[in-house]
Design a protein around this motif. Structure first.
Motif, PDB file in Angstrom:
ATOM      1  N   ARG A  68       0.874  -1.157  -0.139  1.00  0.00           N
ATOM      2  CA  ARG A  68       0.085   0.025   0.132  1.00  0.00           C
ATOM      3  C   ARG A  68       0.845   1.209  -0.094  1.00  0.00           C
ATOM      4  O   ARG A  68       0.463   2.386  -0.629  1.00  0.00           O
ATOM      5  N   LYS A  69       2.059   1.256   0.308  1.00  0.00           N
ATOM      6  CA  LYS A  69       3.071   2.447   0.505  1.00  0.00           C
ATOM      7  C   LYS A  69       3.358   2.817  -1.101  1.00  0.00           C
ATOM      8  O   LYS A  69       3.538   3.957  -1.382  1.00  0.00           O
ATOM      9  N   TYR A  70       3.362   1.677  -1.823  1.00  0.00           N
ATOM     10  CA  TYR A  70       3.819   2.148  -3.172  1.00  0.00           C
ATOM     11  C   TYR A  70       2.712   2.503  -3.945  1.00  0.00           C
ATOM     12  O   TYR A  70       1.793   1.323  -4.193  1.00  0.00           O
ATOM     13  N   PHE A  71       2.539   3.449  -4.449  1.00  0.00           N
ATOM     14  CA  PHE A  71       1.206   3.870  -5.307  1.00  0.00           C
ATOM     15  C   PHE A  71       1.196   3.009  -6.903  1.00  0.00           C
ATOM     16  O   PHE A  71       0.158   2.917  -7.206  1.00  0.00           O
ATOM     17  N   ALA A  72       2.363   2.463  -7.248  1.00  0.00           N
ATOM     18  CA  ALA A  72       2.240   1.685  -8.467  1.00  0.00           C
ATOM     19  C   ALA A  72       1.435   0.256  -8.168  1.00  0.00           C
ATOM     20  O   ALA A  72       0.806  -0.373  -9.083  1.00  0.00           O
ATOM     21  N   TRP A 101       7.038  -3.691 -18.427  1.00  0.00           N
ATOM     22  CA  TRP A 101       7.855  -4.170 -17.412  1.00  0.00           C
ATOM     23  C   TRP A 101       7.998  -2.806 -16.622  1.00  0.00           C
ATOM     24  O   TRP A 101       7.998  -1.588 -16.746  1.00  0.00           O
ATOM     25  N   LEU A 102       7.827  -3.070 -15.237  1.00  0.00           N
ATOM     26  CA  LEU A 102       7.951  -2.174 -14.016  1.00  0.00           C
ATOM     27  C   LEU A 102       9.412  -2.524 -13.332  1.00  0.00           C
ATOM     28  O   LEU A 102       9.511  -3.377 -12.685  1.00  0.00           O
ATOM     29  N   MET A 203       8.835  -4.318  -5.449  1.00  0.00           N
ATOM     30  CA  MET A 203       7.656  -4.558  -5.325  1.00  0.00           C
ATOM     31  C   MET A 203       7.224  -6.021  -5.976  1.00  0.00           C
ATOM     32  O   MET A 203       6.296  -6.577  -6.216  1.00  0.00           O
ATOM     33  N   LYS A 204       8.745  -6.770  -6.412  1.00  0.00           N
ATOM     34  CA  LYS A 204       8.435  -7.992  -7.269  1.00  0.00           C
ATOM     35  C   LYS A 204       7.598  -9.060  -6.473  1.00  0.00           C
ATOM     36  O   LYS A 204       6.895  -9.720  -6.955  1.00  0.00           O
ATOM     37  N   TYR A 205       7.791  -9.267  -5.285  1.00  0.00           N
ATOM     38  CA  TYR A 205       7.380 -10.199  -4.759  1.00  0.00           C
ATOM     39  C   TYR A 205       6.063 -10.031  -3.986  1.00  0.00           C
ATOM     40  O   TYR A 205       5.451 -10.765  -3.066  1.00  0.00           O
ATOM     41  N   THR A 206       5.210  -8.778  -4.513  1.00  0.00           N
ATOM     42  CA  THR A 206       4.013  -8.328  -3.626  1.00  0.00           C
ATOM     43  C   THR A 206       2.713  -9.264  -4.245  1.00  0.00           C
ATOM     44  O   THR A 206       1.912  -9.455  -3.485  1.00  0.00           O
ATOM     45  N   CYS A 214       8.003  -7.408 -13.069  1.00  0.00           N
ATOM     46  CA  CYS A 214       9.093  -7.104 -12.583  1.00  0.00           C
ATOM     47  C   CYS A 214      10.512  -7.836 -12.436  1.00  0.00           C
ATOM     48  O   CYS A 214      11.521  -7.527 -12.161  1.00  0.00           O
ATOM     49  N   LYS A 215      10.477  -8.750 -13.331  1.00  0.00           N
ATOM     50  CA  LYS A 215      11.414  -9.758 -13.437  1.00  0.00           C
ATOM     51  C   LYS A 215      12.462  -9.204 -14.559  1.00  0.00           C
ATOM     52  O   LYS A 215      11.928  -8.730 -15.676  1.00  0.00           O
TER      53      LYS A 215
END
Length: 299
Positions: A68-72, A101-102, A203-206, A214-215
């Motif tokens: 939740r902290k990351y707006f993405a 990709w992010l 945030m890859k493992y979110t 994100c890989k």
């Protein structure tokens, strides 16, 4: 991309089977009246497998407070960014998009910057996207036919560097670092750097969705064939160049690293929820980077 409404993985269980799994009151009485010399373990073992199969949580990717902290990661944010960039590509070039990709870009001063990357059949687009205002702030276009080298490896720093990072990264070259001027090399805001360095987004493992976008390996699997095809179809003077994909350490030439230490520890390169405005929140971003002011105003 939402999985709401999908019932894959769930199996129908008959009422009779459910009743068989759960002991009734008569079962409890019969168990109490059984000979204490008998081993009750087989009944416990038979029930253990059904308990394990019915366990759906905890989800290993679910970290609600951090996400939740990351707006993405907020609902609809990344989807809105993708639609915006799809529309831009369709209006300006009409090229075919290979994927989104992010990732985290690491500049030549070791500063982390959140970026969306698009690979088309002719171009690599690096987008600075404001996930707070949901708008594209900056877009860099790199012709794939100009990319001649890709390096994948661990980060390395000079021996006297004070701010080092661990992990693996990816560097894409479309120009020679030897031709880079001394001024642009020591200017932290220079846009004339002939390469770009990336690593995986924090945030890859979110969630499973972010695990895919994100890989670095997924990005490489699309980028390399696209560059090779662009070289084949290129008719310019550099059309005979071949892409080199190397595995070697990635050098980041920072020594004191004061700016990156402050910026990376406070995640100033990300669209992040930072709480209420105070004296420190106004002071630190202005010292770190003048272009960060749009983030400060948005809070």
């Amino acid at each position: 991309m939402s999985t709401t409404g999908s019932f894959e993985g769930f199996q129908a269980v008959s009422l009779k089977q459910e009743r068989d799994d759960q002991p009734s009151e008569t079962d409890h009485l019969s168990m109490e009246e059984e000979d204490p010399g008998k081993d009750p373990m087989p009944r416990q073992i038979s029930r253990q497998s059904s308990v394990i199969k019915s366990t759906l949580y905890p989800n290993p990717y679910h970290q609600p407070y951090i996400s939740r902290k990351y707006f993405a990661t907020r609902p609809g944010a990344i989807e809105t960014a993708m639609e915006d960039l799809k529309g831009h590509v369709a209006e300006t070039s009409g090229e075919t998009i290979q994927g989104f990709w992010l990732l985290t870009k690491i500049d030549h001063w070791n500063n982390e910057q959140e970026r969306i990357l698009l690979v088309t059949d002719k171009t690599l687009l690096i987008c600075k996207y404001d996930f707070i205002m949901l708008s594209c702030v900056q877009l860099q276009r790199i012709p794939l036919s100009a990319v001649y080298r890709i390096c994948l490896g661990n980060f390395t720093f000079p021996g006297m560097s004070l701010d080092k990072r661990q992990g693996e990264g990816l560097r894409i070259y479309w120009g020679s670092p030897e031709e880079q001027s001394l001024l642009s090399r020591w200017n932290p805001w220079s846009t004339e750097v002939p390469y770009a360095t990336f690593t995986e987004h924090p945030m890859k493992y979110t969630s499973e969705k972010f695990l895919e976008i994100c890989k670095l390996s997924g990005f490489m699997s699309k980028l390399v064939p696209a560059i090779q095809n662009a070289h084949k179809n290129s008719t310019g003077s550099g059309s005979r160049k071949k892409l080199m994909v190397l595995t070697e350490p990635i050098l980041i030439e920072t020594y004191t690293g004061l700016m990156s230490f402050i910026g990376n520890r406070n995640k100033l390169g990300y669209s992040l929820a930072r709480g209420s405005i105070g004296f420190e929140s106004l002071l630190v971003p202005s010292v770190y980077h003048p272009k960060i002011c749009h983030l400060k105003i948005s809070f």
